[in-house]
Design an enzyme around this catalytic site. Structure first.
Site, PDB file in Angstrom:
ATOM      1  N   GLU A   1      74.952   6.670  68.164  1.00 34.05           N
ATOM      2  CA  GLU A   1      73.964   5.573  68.222  1.00 34.05           C
ATOM      3  C   GLU A   1      72.883   5.844  67.175  1.00 34.05           C
ATOM      4  O   GLU A   1      72.319   6.926  67.117  1.00 34.05           O
ATOM      5  CB  GLU A   1      73.369   5.472  69.635  1.00 34.05           C
ATOM      6  CG  GLU A   1      72.206   4.511  69.777  1.00 34.05           C
ATOM      7  CD  GLU A   1      72.436   3.113  69.208  1.00 34.05           C
ATOM      8  OE1 GLU A   1      73.431   2.459  69.558  1.00 34.05           O
ATOM      9  OE2 GLU A   1      71.607   2.673  68.376  1.00 34.05           O
TER      10      GLU A   1
ATOM     11  N   TYR B   1      69.497   3.274  73.023  1.00 32.08           N
ATOM     12  CA  TYR B   1      70.422   3.825  74.022  1.00 32.08           C
ATOM     13  C   TYR B   1      70.699   2.739  75.058  1.00 32.08           C
ATOM     14  O   TYR B   1      69.761   2.199  75.665  1.00 32.08           O
ATOM     15  CB  TYR B   1      69.819   5.035  74.734  1.00 32.08           C
ATOM     16  CG  TYR B   1      69.623   6.267  73.878  1.00 32.08           C
ATOM     17  CD1 TYR B   1      70.477   6.578  72.823  1.00 32.08           C
ATOM     18  CD2 TYR B   1      68.565   7.137  74.152  1.00 32.08           C
ATOM     19  CE1 TYR B   1      70.288   7.726  72.064  1.00 32.08           C
ATOM     20  CE2 TYR B   1      68.373   8.291  73.390  1.00 32.08           C
ATOM     21  CZ  TYR B   1      69.238   8.567  72.348  1.00 32.08           C
ATOM     22  OH  TYR B   1      69.042   9.692  71.600  1.00 32.08           O
TER      23      TYR B   1
ATOM     24  N   THR C   1      72.033  -3.361  72.646  1.00 34.10           N
ATOM     25  CA  THR C   1      71.172  -4.515  72.379  1.00 34.10           C
ATOM     26  C   THR C   1      70.702  -5.182  73.661  1.00 34.10           C
ATOM     27  O   THR C   1      69.518  -5.470  73.841  1.00 34.10           O
ATOM     28  CB  THR C   1      71.976  -5.525  71.519  1.00 34.10           C
ATOM     29  OG1 THR C   1      72.369  -4.860  70.322  1.00 34.10           O
ATOM     30  CG2 THR C   1      71.171  -6.752  71.178  1.00 34.10           C
TER      31      THR C   1
ATOM     32  N   HIS D   1      73.634 -23.311 104.512  1.00 28.11           N
ATOM     33  CA  HIS D   1      72.725 -24.449 104.374  1.00 28.11           C
ATOM     34  C   HIS D   1      71.316 -24.018 104.740  1.00 28.11           C
ATOM     35  O   HIS D   1      71.151 -23.259 105.700  1.00 28.11           O
ATOM     36  CB  HIS D   1      73.185 -25.579 105.315  1.00 28.11           C
ATOM     37  CG  HIS D   1      72.211 -26.700 105.418  1.00 28.11           C
ATOM     38  ND1 HIS D   1      72.076 -27.659 104.442  1.00 28.11           N
ATOM     39  CD2 HIS D   1      71.287 -27.004 106.384  1.00 28.11           C
ATOM     40  CE1 HIS D   1      71.128 -28.512 104.801  1.00 28.11           C
ATOM     41  NE2 HIS D   1      70.640 -28.142 105.972  1.00 28.11           N
TER      42      HIS D   1
HETATM   43  C1  LIG Z   1      67.412 -12.418  72.675  1.00 29.02           C
HETATM   44  C2  LIG Z   1      68.819 -12.311  73.181  1.00 29.02           C
HETATM   45  C3  LIG Z   1      69.096 -12.604  74.484  1.00 29.02           C
HETATM   46  C4  LIG Z   1      70.401 -12.498  74.965  1.00 29.02           C
HETATM   47  N1  LIG Z   1      70.631 -12.812  76.270  1.00 29.02           N
HETATM   48  C5  LIG Z   1      71.868 -12.675  76.770  1.00 29.02           C
HETATM   49  C6  LIG Z   1      72.117 -12.933  78.130  1.00 29.02           C
HETATM   50  O1  LIG Z   1      71.221 -13.316  78.880  1.00 29.02           O
HETATM   51  N2  LIG Z   1      73.358 -12.745  78.609  1.00 29.02           N
HETATM   52  C7  LIG Z   1      74.369 -12.303  77.802  1.00 29.02           C
HETATM   53  O2  LIG Z   1      75.486 -12.119  78.299  1.00 29.02           O
HETATM   54  N3  LIG Z   1      74.165 -12.067  76.486  1.00 29.02           N
HETATM   55  C8  LIG Z   1      72.940 -12.233  75.959  1.00 29.02           C
HETATM   56  N4  LIG Z   1      72.716 -11.956  74.642  1.00 29.02           N
HETATM   57  C9  LIG Z   1      73.843 -11.492  73.818  1.00 29.02           C
HETATM   58  C10 LIG Z   1      74.085  -9.988  74.056  1.00 29.02           C
HETATM   59  O3  LIG Z   1      72.880  -9.291  73.883  1.00 29.02           O
HETATM   60  C11 LIG Z   1      75.125  -9.459  73.095  1.00 29.02           C
HETATM   61  O4  LIG Z   1      76.268 -10.269  73.127  1.00 29.02           O
HETATM   62  C12 LIG Z   1      75.517  -8.043  73.486  1.00 29.02           C
HETATM   63  O5  LIG Z   1      74.389  -7.218  73.599  1.00 29.02           O
HETATM   64  C13 LIG Z   1      76.481  -7.463  72.454  1.00 29.02           C
HETATM   65  O6  LIG Z   1      76.838  -6.183  72.871  1.00 29.02           O
HETATM   66  P1  LIG Z   1      77.833  -5.295  72.044  1.00 29.02           P
HETATM   67  O7  LIG Z   1      78.642  -4.548  73.012  1.00 29.02           O
HETATM   68  O8  LIG Z   1      78.525  -6.079  71.013  1.00 29.02           O
HETATM   69  O9  LIG Z   1      76.930  -4.254  71.251  1.00 29.02           O
HETATM   70  P2  LIG Z   1      75.377  -3.980  71.209  1.00 29.02           P
HETATM   71  O10 LIG Z   1      74.808  -3.899  72.580  1.00 29.02           O
HETATM   72  O11 LIG Z   1      74.794  -4.943  70.254  1.00 29.02           O
HETATM   73  O12 LIG Z   1      75.320  -2.508  70.644  1.00 29.02           O
HETATM   74  C14 LIG Z   1      75.512  -2.203  69.319  1.00 29.02           C
HETATM   75  C15 LIG Z   1      74.848  -0.851  69.088  1.00 29.02           C
HETATM   76  O13 LIG Z   1      75.338  -0.289  67.895  1.00 29.02           O
HETATM   77  C16 LIG Z   1      74.287   0.407  67.255  1.00 29.02           C
HETATM   78  N5  LIG Z   1      74.706   0.537  65.851  1.00 29.02           N
HETATM   79  C17 LIG Z   1      74.877  -0.466  64.957  1.00 29.02           C
HETATM   80  N6  LIG Z   1      75.346   0.028  63.787  1.00 29.02           N
HETATM   81  C18 LIG Z   1      75.466   1.379  63.961  1.00 29.02           C
HETATM   82  C19 LIG Z   1      75.901   2.432  63.126  1.00 29.02           C
HETATM   83  N7  LIG Z   1      76.323   2.208  61.874  1.00 29.02           N
HETATM   84  N8  LIG Z   1      75.890   3.685  63.618  1.00 29.02           N
HETATM   85  C20 LIG Z   1      75.476   3.932  64.881  1.00 29.02           C
HETATM   86  N9  LIG Z   1      75.055   2.967  65.721  1.00 29.02           N
HETATM   87  C21 LIG Z   1      75.050   1.706  65.262  1.00 29.02           C
HETATM   88  C22 LIG Z   1      73.081  -0.474  67.511  1.00 29.02           C
HETATM   89  O14 LIG Z   1      71.859   0.214  67.357  1.00 29.02           O
HETATM   90  C23 LIG Z   1      73.336  -0.937  68.929  1.00 29.02           C
HETATM   91  O15 LIG Z   1      72.737  -0.092  69.877  1.00 29.02           O
HETATM   92  C24 LIG Z   1      71.440 -12.069  74.118  1.00 29.02           C
HETATM   93  C25 LIG Z   1      71.166 -11.763  72.772  1.00 29.02           C
HETATM   94  C26 LIG Z   1      69.868 -11.890  72.312  1.00 29.02           C
HETATM   95  C27 LIG Z   1      69.584 -11.538  70.879  1.00 29.02           C
END
Ligand SMILES: Cc1cc2nc3c(=O)[nH]c(=O)nc-3n(C[C@H](O)[C@H](O)[C@H](O)COP(=O)(O)OP(=O)(O)OC[C@H]3O[C@@H](n4cnc5c(N)ncnc54)[C@H](O)[C@@H]3O)c2cc1C
Ligand SMILES: NC(=O)c1ccc[n+]([C@@H]2O[C@H](COP(=O)([O-])OP(=O)(O)OC[C@H]3O[C@@H](n4cnc5c(N)ncnc54)[C@H](O)[C@@H]3O)[C@@H](O)[C@H]2O)c1
Length: 460
Positions: A33, A39, A42, A445
């Site tokens: 990460e 940690y 996102t 209900h």
């Molecule tokens: C404001 C907002 C609100 C949202 N609300 C919702 C919601 O209510 N419900 C919902 O289902 N979805 C929601 N989403 C969408 C959801 O957040 C994402 O679809 C989801 O977090 C994606 O998860 P992921 O598993 O793809 O990876 P992520 O959780 O995005 O993790 C990727 C990780 O990789 C790390 N990383 C990136 N490149 C590297 C690298 N080269 N080396 C090491 N680490 C790296 C990053 O730092 C990050 O921690 C929301 C998104 C946003 C922006």
């Protein structure tokens, strides 16, 4: 060089779940990460959970409260709870006996070797028999809007969803570019905090919430406007400027160029797969035109031992999809490979506005275009007893069913508790239950979900 059975790049939902699963299977796992602030990924740190925490705070704002003080306290409370979740997520992986969390930014050196650059610019190579890419997505900043990307990089008064949620100063005025998930959720939330919100939308009003049934999209628009949110459609933003702490956006509408000044601007025009900087070419992993990683139905990339999960593979951008990607990999790696993208079931969505909007399956237009003979029903939330006694009468429900088989093809729920209720409908659809089962079910209900009796009861 240390060797691992599996290297996971990125602490996303799929990756952290797989780290636990693979550890249980006896595999050695490295989860890399890039930032300790991330940690848990996102969702935990900068997306779903902080935004929903703030949305709940906004909903609970008592009348006659000082907007600015209340808002600052809400952001500080959000920071406190997110920091707890971040640490909990770290330990859920770091404390496993065969898994390690490695801090640093990862990229491919070759198909099996990952180089990790740390903050102190140290470099470490690790070898993985399998590699899982879970690097998520990043906000898209339209290049054609003059100055915008430099201004967003500088920060205040130009924000992405991530930076805005960390801003403790209450904005009296906010302009949002984009009317998708983030645009609408943040508009609704800031409006409830007391901010005057304007949404700039580049398409026509008729294309607002184009993936929803027309009546439902219109009801959402009417509700948001009546709450005080202003929409400007067919507004093509061309330039951004910061002057004396204020944000100025210039947009073109009908050949006229108009300026809008606000204390803050949120850019919410979509997110793109985070593949830059991974040096995928060193591993022979190919990407699509939109930067997402090319995958097959098992989430395998153009290299058999490298997989891409979550937002980075170009699927719907939701945490529960990343979680489901983890199920596909579990099935592929340790199961009978029977679960894959081609047999994924219904994918619902919920937009956390006031009241929430939740959807699953086809709209009337989509079902007709797909050749179904359909029956539809519409129910207004003001006719639901629970809505009346809770004084939460805004909204509308719509159901579309197959006239020949009675299967539910799609449902849109705009109203109180819609984000919870939709999961009942999804269960019925995944189980191929006829709509009559929901129509005739005994519900508690008074609840909002009992209105499914009435919604489906309207189908003739
Ligand atoms: C404001 C907002 C609100 C949202 N609300 C919702 C919601 O209510 N419900 C919902 O289902 N979805 C929601 N989403 C969408 C959801 O957040 C994402 O679809 C989801 O977090 C994606 O998860 P992921 O598993 O793809 O990876 P992520 O959780 O995005 O993790 C990727 C990780 O990789 C790390 N990383 C990136 N490149 C590297 C690298 N080269 N080396 C090491 N680490 C790296 C990053 O730092 C990050 O921690 C929301 C998104 C946003 C922006
Ligand atoms: N509740 C949830 O599940 C939830 C909440 C927030 C975010 N998300 C995820 O995050 C992703 C990103 O959200 P988002 O709202 O940024 O993207 P989005 O794709 O949902 O919406 C982007 C919007 O911006 C508009 N747009 C595009 N270019 C524009 C321009 N130049 N000017 C004005 N408008 C423009 C589009 O028409 C669209 O309405 C979504 O794909 C979503 O899956 C999910």
């Amino acid at each position: 060089m240390e060797k691992f059975d599996t290297i996971i790049i990125g602490f996303g939902k799929a990756g952290k779940t797989l780290a636990n699963f693979l550890n249980k299977k006896g595999e050695t796992v490295a989860l890399i990460e890039q930032s300790p602030k991330m940690y848990g990924g996102t969702c935990i740190n900068v997306a779903c959970l902080p935004s929903k925490n703030l949305i709940i705070a906004a909903e609970r704002k008592p009348e006659n409260t000082d907007n600015s003080q209340y808002y600052t306290q809400a952001v500080q409370n959000k920071k406190a709870i997110i920091s707890q979740l971040n640490q909990g997520n770290y330990h859920n992986v770091a404390d496993l006996d065969k898994a390690q969390v490695i801090d640093g930014r990862a990229f491919f050196k070759d198909p099996h070797t990952i180089t990790i650059k740390t903050d102190s610019n140290a470099s470490l190579d690790v070898y993985g028999n399998k590699i899982i890419i879970n690097t998520g997505s990043l906000p898209t900043i339209p290049e054609k809007i003059e100055n915008l990307s430099e201004l967003v990089k500088k920060g205040k008064p130009f924000y992405t969803s991530e930076t805005l949620m960390d801003e403790e100063n209450y904005p009296e005025t906010l302009t949002i570019i984009g009317d998708g998930f983030i645009g609408l959720e943040f508009a609704s939330m800031f409006n409830q905090f007391g901010t005057q919100v304007t949404i700039l939308s580049h398409h026509k009003q008729s294309a607002f919430l184009a993936k929803e049934d027309t009546e439902v999209a219109e009801a959402v628009y009417t509700a948001m406007v009546s709450q005080g949110i202003k929409f400007i459609f067919e507004a093509h933003t061309v330039k951004a400027q910061a002057k004396e702490g204020q944000a100025i956006l210039s947009y073109k509408q009908n050949e006229e160029e108009i300026d809008i000044v606000s204390e803050a601007v949120l850019v919410a025009v979509g997110r793109h797969a985070n593949t830059q900087g991974l040096a995928l070419e060193n591993a022979g992993v190919e990407i699509n035109d939109n930067q997402s990683i090319k995958i097959n139905k098992y989430l395998q990339t153009t290299q058999d031992h490298i997989f891409a999960v979550g937002d980075v593979n170009g699927g719907p951008q939701h945490t529960y999809i990343s979680l489901d990607d983890n199920r596909i990999l579990q099935s592929y790696l340790y199961g009978d490979k029977s679960y894959h993208l081609d047999n994924r079931k219904q994918t619902p969505s919920a937009t956390f506005i006031e009241p929430p909007l939740a959807s699953v399956g086809l709209t009337e237009k989509q079902a007709t275009a797909a050749g179904y003979q359909i029956k539809t029903a519409v129910l207004e939330v003001k006719d639901i007893p629970k809505a009346k006694i809770a004084y939460r009468t805004t909204g509308i429900y719509k159901a579309v069913v197959d006239a020949q088989t009675n299967q539910i093809l799609g449902v849109r729920l705009f109203g109180e508790e819609a984000h919870e209720m939709i999961n009942i409908v999804v269960t019925a659809m995944n189980a191929n239950l006829p709509y009559t089962d929901l129509r005739d079910q005994i519900y508690t209900h008074p609840t909002m979900s009992e209105a499914l009796n009435d919604l489906f009861g309207k189908i003739e």
